[in-house]
Write a protein that holds these residues in place. Sequence first.
Motif, PDB file in Angstrom:
ATOM      1  N   VAL A   1      -3.383  99.783  67.152  1.00 27.12           N
ATOM      2  CA  VAL A   1      -2.752  98.671  67.859  1.00 27.12           C
ATOM      3  C   VAL A   1      -1.342  99.070  68.256  1.00 27.12           C
ATOM      4  O   VAL A   1      -0.575  99.557  67.433  1.00 27.12           O
ATOM      5  CB  VAL A   1      -2.720  97.408  66.974  1.00 27.12           C
ATOM      6  CG1 VAL A   1      -2.020  96.285  67.692  1.00 27.12           C
ATOM      7  CG2 VAL A   1      -4.103  97.007  66.565  1.00 27.12           C
ATOM      8  N   HIS A   2      -1.013  98.854  69.547  1.00 31.09           N
ATOM      9  CA  HIS A   2       0.356  99.049  70.026  1.00 31.09           C
ATOM     10  C   HIS A   2       1.111  97.745  69.868  1.00 31.09           C
ATOM     11  O   HIS A   2       0.575  96.667  70.037  1.00 31.09           O
ATOM     12  CB  HIS A   2       0.367  99.421  71.502  1.00 31.09           C
ATOM     13  CG  HIS A   2      -0.220 100.764  71.781  1.00 31.09           C
ATOM     14  ND1 HIS A   2       0.323 101.923  71.308  1.00 31.09           N
ATOM     15  CD2 HIS A   2      -1.320 101.127  72.478  1.00 31.09           C
ATOM     16  CE1 HIS A   2      -0.405 102.943  71.712  1.00 31.09           C
ATOM     17  NE2 HIS A   2      -1.416 102.488  72.420  1.00 31.09           N
ATOM     18  N   GLY A   3       2.386  97.821  69.593  1.00 33.04           N
ATOM     19  CA  GLY A   3       3.218  96.628  69.546  1.00 33.04           C
ATOM     20  C   GLY A   3       2.920  95.731  68.372  1.00 33.04           C
ATOM     21  O   GLY A   3       2.863  94.524  68.517  1.00 33.04           O
ATOM     22  N   SER A   4       2.749  96.300  67.212  1.00 35.49           N
ATOM     23  CA  SER A   4       2.412  95.490  66.047  1.00 35.49           C
ATOM     24  C   SER A   4       3.657  95.005  65.306  1.00 35.49           C
ATOM     25  O   SER A   4       3.646  94.852  64.102  1.00 35.49           O
ATOM     26  CB  SER A   4       1.498  96.276  65.109  1.00 35.49           C
ATOM     27  OG  SER A   4       2.148  97.451  64.693  1.00 35.49           O
ATOM     28  N   LEU A   5       4.759  94.769  66.008  1.00 32.89           N
ATOM     29  CA  LEU A   5       5.966  94.258  65.381  1.00 32.89           C
ATOM     30  C   LEU A   5       5.820  92.787  65.021  1.00 32.89           C
ATOM     31  O   LEU A   5       6.453  92.303  64.089  1.00 32.89           O
ATOM     32  CB  LEU A   5       7.163  94.440  66.311  1.00 32.89           C
ATOM     33  CG  LEU A   5       7.510  95.887  66.672  1.00 32.89           C
ATOM     34  CD1 LEU A   5       8.620  95.925  67.699  1.00 32.89           C
ATOM     35  CD2 LEU A   5       7.906  96.644  65.421  1.00 32.89           C
ATOM     36  N   LEU A   6       4.985  92.055  65.763  1.00 28.61           N
ATOM     37  CA  LEU A   6       4.740  90.642  65.480  1.00 28.61           C
ATOM     38  C   LEU A   6       3.459  90.496  64.669  1.00 28.61           C
ATOM     39  O   LEU A   6       2.555  91.309  64.784  1.00 28.61           O
ATOM     40  CB  LEU A   6       4.598  89.862  66.787  1.00 28.61           C
ATOM     41  CG  LEU A   6       5.824  89.812  67.693  1.00 28.61           C
ATOM     42  CD1 LEU A   6       5.475  89.142  69.007  1.00 28.61           C
ATOM     43  CD2 LEU A   6       6.959  89.082  67.017  1.00 28.61           C
ATOM     44  N   PRO A   7       3.367  89.452  63.869  1.00 27.71           N
ATOM     45  CA  PRO A   7       2.123  89.232  63.125  1.00 27.71           C
ATOM     46  C   PRO A   7       0.963  88.884  64.072  1.00 27.71           C
ATOM     47  O   PRO A   7       1.172  88.433  65.196  1.00 27.71           O
ATOM     48  CB  PRO A   7       2.445  88.056  62.205  1.00 27.71           C
ATOM     49  CG  PRO A   7       3.749  87.520  62.634  1.00 27.71           C
ATOM     50  CD  PRO A   7       4.396  88.495  63.524  1.00 27.71           C
ATOM     51  N   VAL A   8      -0.226  89.080  63.582  1.00 24.10           N
ATOM     52  CA  VAL A   8      -1.421  88.890  64.409  1.00 24.10           C
ATOM     53  C   VAL A   8      -1.550  87.452  64.878  1.00 24.10           C
ATOM     54  O   VAL A   8      -1.914  87.198  66.027  1.00 24.10           O
ATOM     55  CB  VAL A   8      -2.676  89.327  63.620  1.00 24.10           C
ATOM     56  CG1 VAL A   8      -3.936  89.008  64.391  1.00 24.10           C
ATOM     57  CG2 VAL A   8      -2.608  90.794  63.288  1.00 24.10           C
ATOM     58  N   TRP A   9      -1.235  86.480  64.023  1.00 25.10           N
ATOM     59  CA  TRP A   9      -1.376  85.080  64.430  1.00 25.10           C
ATOM     60  C   TRP A   9      -0.432  84.738  65.573  1.00 25.10           C
ATOM     61  O   TRP A   9      -0.752  83.928  66.433  1.00 25.10           O
ATOM     62  CB  TRP A   9      -1.158  84.133  63.249  1.00 25.10           C
ATOM     63  CG  TRP A   9       0.229  84.171  62.677  1.00 25.10           C
ATOM     64  CD1 TRP A   9       0.683  84.943  61.658  1.00 25.10           C
ATOM     65  CD2 TRP A   9       1.337  83.395  63.117  1.00 25.10           C
ATOM     66  NE1 TRP A   9       2.013  84.706  61.429  1.00 25.10           N
ATOM     67  CE2 TRP A   9       2.441  83.753  62.306  1.00 25.10           C
ATOM     68  CE3 TRP A   9       1.516  82.438  64.107  1.00 25.10           C
ATOM     69  CZ2 TRP A   9       3.698  83.193  62.468  1.00 25.10           C
ATOM     70  CZ3 TRP A   9       2.786  81.871  64.263  1.00 25.10           C
ATOM     71  CH2 TRP A   9       3.847  82.254  63.449  1.00 25.10           C
TER      72      TRP A   9
ATOM     73  N   ILE B   1       0.357  83.549  71.315  1.00 26.56           N
ATOM     74  CA  ILE B   1       1.025  83.847  72.580  1.00 26.56           C
ATOM     75  C   ILE B   1       0.016  84.112  73.694  1.00 26.56           C
ATOM     76  O   ILE B   1       0.197  83.660  74.820  1.00 26.56           O
ATOM     77  CB  ILE B   1       1.981  85.053  72.412  1.00 26.56           C
ATOM     78  CG1 ILE B   1       3.170  84.652  71.552  1.00 26.56           C
ATOM     79  CG2 ILE B   1       2.451  85.582  73.754  1.00 26.56           C
ATOM     80  CD1 ILE B   1       4.047  85.818  71.140  1.00 26.56           C
ATOM     81  N   PHE B   2      -1.050  84.839  73.387  1.00 23.59           N
ATOM     82  CA  PHE B   2      -1.965  85.268  74.442  1.00 23.59           C
ATOM     83  C   PHE B   2      -3.251  84.454  74.528  1.00 23.59           C
ATOM     84  O   PHE B   2      -3.808  84.306  75.605  1.00 23.59           O
ATOM     85  CB  PHE B   2      -2.315  86.746  74.260  1.00 23.59           C
ATOM     86  CG  PHE B   2      -1.167  87.642  74.581  1.00 23.59           C
ATOM     87  CD1 PHE B   2      -0.736  87.800  75.881  1.00 23.59           C
ATOM     88  CD2 PHE B   2      -0.509  88.316  73.578  1.00 23.59           C
ATOM     89  CE1 PHE B   2       0.337  88.615  76.183  1.00 23.59           C
ATOM     90  CE2 PHE B   2       0.560  89.141  73.864  1.00 23.59           C
ATOM     91  CZ  PHE B   2       0.980  89.294  75.169  1.00 23.59           C
TER      92      PHE B   2
END
Length: 114
Positions: free
Chosen positions: A54-62, A67-68
């Motif tokens: 996964v790219h951009g995993s700085l934010l949590p999955v939830w 967001i998307f």
Amino acid sequence: MMNFRQRMGWVGVAFYLLLSVMAAYYIFEVHSFSLERVQRAGTSPSAPPPAITVHGSLLPVWMWALIFLLPYLQLFLFLFSCTRADPRAVGYCVLPVCIALLYSRRHAAKLANH
């Protein structure tokens, strides 16, 4: 017989789903379908790379899902509503329209009761 708006609605739905699959493939880098991974795993004794990165995993999955997923589903439901035969039914699946319709019906029912 479908009219032009319905045909363009189905083309929009198909194109939207195709773009979604392409974006998911890019974001998650799905390597499990790659022949290169199969050939490399057979020749090298080291452990194979993970199937999904996964790219951009700085934010949590939830948070990514929030967001998307909500705008994604709203746009998909709007495109899907364009495929209906009744042109007045287009856009009823969009969340702000649903909320406005529910509020106006509830408000009209309260006024009728008084």
